[in-house]
Design an enzyme around this catalytic site. Structure first.
Site, PDB file in Angstrom:
ATOM      1  N   ARG A 104       2.104   5.437   3.571  1.00 17.29           N
ATOM      2  CA  ARG A 104       3.558   5.579   3.674  1.00 17.29           C
ATOM      3  C   ARG A 104       3.964   6.311   4.859  1.00 17.29           C
ATOM      4  O   ARG A 104       3.632   7.468   4.924  1.00 17.29           O
ATOM      5  CB  ARG A 104       4.342   6.094   2.535  1.00 17.29           C
ATOM      6  CG  ARG A 104       5.892   6.339   2.562  1.00 17.29           C
ATOM      7  CD  ARG A 104       6.654   6.466   1.250  1.00 17.29           C
ATOM      8  NE  ARG A 104       6.640   5.426   0.647  1.00 17.29           N
ATOM      9  CZ  ARG A 104       7.643   4.937  -0.456  1.00 17.29           C
ATOM     10  NH1 ARG A 104       8.184   5.874  -0.512  1.00 17.29           N
ATOM     11  NH2 ARG A 104       7.567   3.904  -1.079  1.00 17.29           N
ATOM     12  N   HIS A 131       7.886  -3.325   3.260  1.00 13.55           N
ATOM     13  CA  HIS A 131       7.407  -2.467   1.929  1.00 13.55           C
ATOM     14  C   HIS A 131       6.753  -3.694   1.213  1.00 13.55           C
ATOM     15  O   HIS A 131       7.215  -4.039   0.021  1.00 13.55           O
ATOM     16  CB  HIS A 131       8.715  -1.958   1.176  1.00 13.55           C
ATOM     17  CG  HIS A 131       8.241  -0.980   0.212  1.00 13.55           C
ATOM     18  ND1 HIS A 131       7.087  -0.777  -0.174  1.00 13.55           N
ATOM     19  CD2 HIS A 131       9.125  -0.392  -0.710  1.00 13.55           C
ATOM     20  CE1 HIS A 131       7.152   0.229  -1.161  1.00 13.55           C
ATOM     21  NE2 HIS A 131       8.209   0.565  -1.360  1.00 13.55           N
ATOM     22  N   GLN A 134       6.016  -3.518  -2.770  1.00  4.69           N
ATOM     23  CA  GLN A 134       7.290  -3.830  -3.619  1.00  4.69           C
ATOM     24  C   GLN A 134       7.604  -5.114  -3.660  1.00  4.69           C
ATOM     25  O   GLN A 134       7.831  -5.593  -4.840  1.00  4.69           O
ATOM     26  CB  GLN A 134       8.289  -3.321  -2.860  1.00  4.69           C
ATOM     27  CG  GLN A 134       9.724  -3.152  -3.555  1.00  4.69           C
ATOM     28  CD  GLN A 134       9.756  -2.308  -4.791  1.00  4.69           C
ATOM     29  OE1 GLN A 134       9.277  -1.116  -4.700  1.00  4.69           O
ATOM     30  NE2 GLN A 134      10.025  -2.872  -5.838  1.00  4.69           N
ATOM     31  N   ASP A 220      19.391  -2.553  -2.082  1.00  5.80           N
ATOM     32  CA  ASP A 220      18.577  -1.475  -1.816  1.00  5.80           C
ATOM     33  C   ASP A 220      19.614  -0.517  -1.328  1.00  5.80           C
ATOM     34  O   ASP A 220      20.504  -0.676  -0.977  1.00  5.80           O
ATOM     35  CB  ASP A 220      17.628  -1.666  -0.945  1.00  5.80           C
ATOM     36  CG  ASP A 220      16.508  -0.542  -0.595  1.00  5.80           C
ATOM     37  OD1 ASP A 220      16.487   0.416  -1.605  1.00  5.80           O
ATOM     38  OD2 ASP A 220      15.524  -0.739   0.238  1.00  5.80           O
ATOM     39  N   CYS A 260      14.659  -2.007  -5.861  1.00  7.28           N
ATOM     40  CA  CYS A 260      13.398  -1.542  -5.908  1.00  7.28           C
ATOM     41  C   CYS A 260      13.276  -0.005  -6.287  1.00  7.28           C
ATOM     42  O   CYS A 260      12.455   0.460  -6.684  1.00  7.28           O
ATOM     43  CB  CYS A 260      12.756  -1.246  -4.145  1.00  7.28           C
ATOM     44  SG  CYS A 260      13.644  -0.538  -3.196  1.00  7.28           S
ATOM     45  N   ARG A 288       4.683  -2.698 -10.182  1.00  4.84           N
ATOM     46  CA  ARG A 288       4.058  -2.090  -9.037  1.00  4.84           C
ATOM     47  C   ARG A 288       2.753  -1.621  -9.349  1.00  4.84           C
ATOM     48  O   ARG A 288       1.795  -1.745  -8.731  1.00  4.84           O
ATOM     49  CB  ARG A 288       4.979  -0.449  -8.595  1.00  4.84           C
ATOM     50  CG  ARG A 288       6.241  -0.904  -7.887  1.00  4.84           C
ATOM     51  CD  ARG A 288       5.883  -1.558  -6.535  1.00  4.84           C
ATOM     52  NE  ARG A 288       5.401  -0.916  -5.538  1.00  4.84           N
ATOM     53  CZ  ARG A 288       5.698   0.249  -4.924  1.00  4.84           C
ATOM     54  NH1 ARG A 288       6.683   0.709  -5.098  1.00  4.84           N
ATOM     55  NH2 ARG A 288       4.979   0.780  -4.138  1.00  4.84           N
TER      56      ARG A 288
HETATM   57  N1  NVA Z   1      14.609   1.396   1.884  1.00  2.07           N
HETATM   58  C1  NVA Z   1      14.271   2.348   1.173  1.00  2.07           C
HETATM   59  C2  NVA Z   1      13.295   1.940   0.044  1.00  2.07           C
HETATM   60  C3  NVA Z   1      12.749   3.134  -0.593  1.00  2.07           C
HETATM   61  C4  NVA Z   1      11.771   2.661  -1.816  1.00  2.07           C
HETATM   62  C5  NVA Z   1      13.787   3.305   2.149  1.00  2.07           C
HETATM   63  O1  NVA Z   1      13.106   3.167   3.022  1.00  2.07           O
HETATM   64  O2  NVA Z   1      14.224   4.652   2.032  1.00  2.07           O
HETATM   65  N1   CP Z   2      10.190   1.713  -4.743  1.00  2.14           N
HETATM   66  C1   CP Z   2       9.574   2.699  -4.251  1.00  2.14           C
HETATM   67  O1   CP Z   2       8.886   2.705  -3.280  1.00  2.14           O
HETATM   68  O2   CP Z   2       9.715   3.934  -4.934  1.00  2.14           O
HETATM   69  P1   CP Z   2       9.225   5.116  -4.100  1.00  2.14           P
HETATM   70  O3   CP Z   2      10.006   5.522  -2.998  1.00  2.14           O
HETATM   71  O4   CP Z   2       9.648   6.308  -5.424  1.00  2.14           O
HETATM   72  O5   CP Z   2       7.847   5.071  -3.841  1.00  2.14           O
END
Ligand code: NVA
Ligand code: CP
Length: 307
Positions: A104, A131, A134, A220, A260, A288
């Site tokens: 990540r 992502h 997801q 989101d 998500c 997930r």
């Molecule tokens: N769009 C959000 C998703 C978190 C799972 C982010 O990137 O923070």
């Molecule tokens: N939806 C998702 O990826 O959640 P986290 O940021 O908690 O991993």
């Protein structure tokens, strides 16, 4: 044989997703029946986090353990990754000591450079651009609740972020439509989304128009990780892009709502919707775990016949 990675949704073809969704069903059934299934004994997953996570860490770590392997968590705060070690060097070293890596991070370019220098499969656990895990879980959840997604319409309300970009790619691969509504100035950038322009998406200035007749409504956070400095500005710009009961009422009667997570009730979605009868967010979060178990098995063992 070249190593297979999952860096963005379109890295896999339609038939690979068909396989993975069928395989997820089987793996989930084993789990629900408390049947031990350990195809990845002695395999090690390394999880690298440059941003926070609850679901992604938990689902990958628990998933690897449930498949008989082990998982190691690294973050930028207490490893050399946060002290300027080149991504290429880190990839060489980490991939010599593990069997599969989930990352990540910020720019997609980082994960691509990592993959180019890795001896083992790399999974995108979220970048600024995408992502993919997801959306695999989201589509699997749709299939569980409503059947095939092909030919259906997804409404995306809010920011054209990493999750939105991935829905757009998925629509091209799996042949469904995405209707996007963002505030002015936050529209989809087709290049950034990595689209081929196959006519699977449309943009609407009014979120009600995006939701009208949709089979799935989703949103989101207004401010994604890494963009916190824009939070105040975004709170104002996105105020009318909150998924509410009116938006769900113009969608199809059997439309589902997804998010998500983590969610901000009263910002991108009302409590009435996310805690209401059309919401499938808890199944979506749980899935997930199951889709990623199928994904790790596939990347490490290839196609496994489902008995
Ligand atoms: N769009 C959000 C998703 C978190 C799972 C982010 O990137 O923070
Ligand atoms: N939806 C998702 O990826 O959640 P986290 O940021 O908690 O991993």
């Amino acid at each position: 044989m070249p190593i297979k990675h999952f860096l963005q949704f379109r890295d896999f073809a339609t038939d690979e997703f068909d396989y993975l969704f069928a395989r997820t069903r089987w793996i989930k059934d084993q789990f629900k029946a408390y049947k031990q299934y350990w195809p990845l004994t002695d395999r090690t997953l390394v999880m690298i986090f440059e941003k926070a996570s609850t679901r992604t860490r938990l689902s990958f770590e628990a998933g690897m353990q449930q498949l008989g392997g082990s998982a190691i968590y690294l973050n930028t705060r207490d490893s050399q990754l946060g002290r300027g070690e080149p991504v290429e060097d880190a990839a060489q070293v980490i991939s010599r000591m593990s069997d599969i890596v989930m990352i990540r991070t910020f720019e997609q370019e980082i994960i691509e450079r990592f993959a180019a220098n890795s001896r083992v499969p790399i999974i995108n656990g979220l970048t600024n651009e995408y992502h993919p895990c997801q959306i695999m879980a989201d589509i699997y959840t749709y299939i569980e609740h409503r059947g095939p997604i092909q030919g259906k319409t997804v409404a995306w309300v809010g920011d054209s972020n990493n999750v939105c970009n991935t829905w757009l790619q998925a629509a091209e691969v799996l042949d469904f439509k995405v209707r996007v509504s963002t505030p002015p100035g936050y529209e989809v950038e087709a290049d950034r989304a990595g689209l081929h322009g196959t006519g699977h998406f449309e943009q609407f200035p009014d979120p009600m128009d995006a939701c009208r007749g949709a089979d799935l409504v989703t949103t989101d956070v207004w401010t994604s990780m890494g963009f916190e400095a824009e939070n105040e500005k975004r709170l104002k710009a996105f105020a009318d892009w909150c998924v509410d009961g009116d938006m769900m009422r113009v969608a199809n009667r059997d439309a589902v709502f997804m998010h998500c997570l983590p969610a901000h009730r009263g910002e991108e979605v009302t409590a009435e919707v996310i805690d209401g009868p059309q919401s499938v967010v808890w199944d979506e979060a749980e899935n997930r775990l199951h889709v990623q178990k199928a994904l790790m098995e596939y990347l490490l063992l290839g196609r496994v016949e489902t008995k």
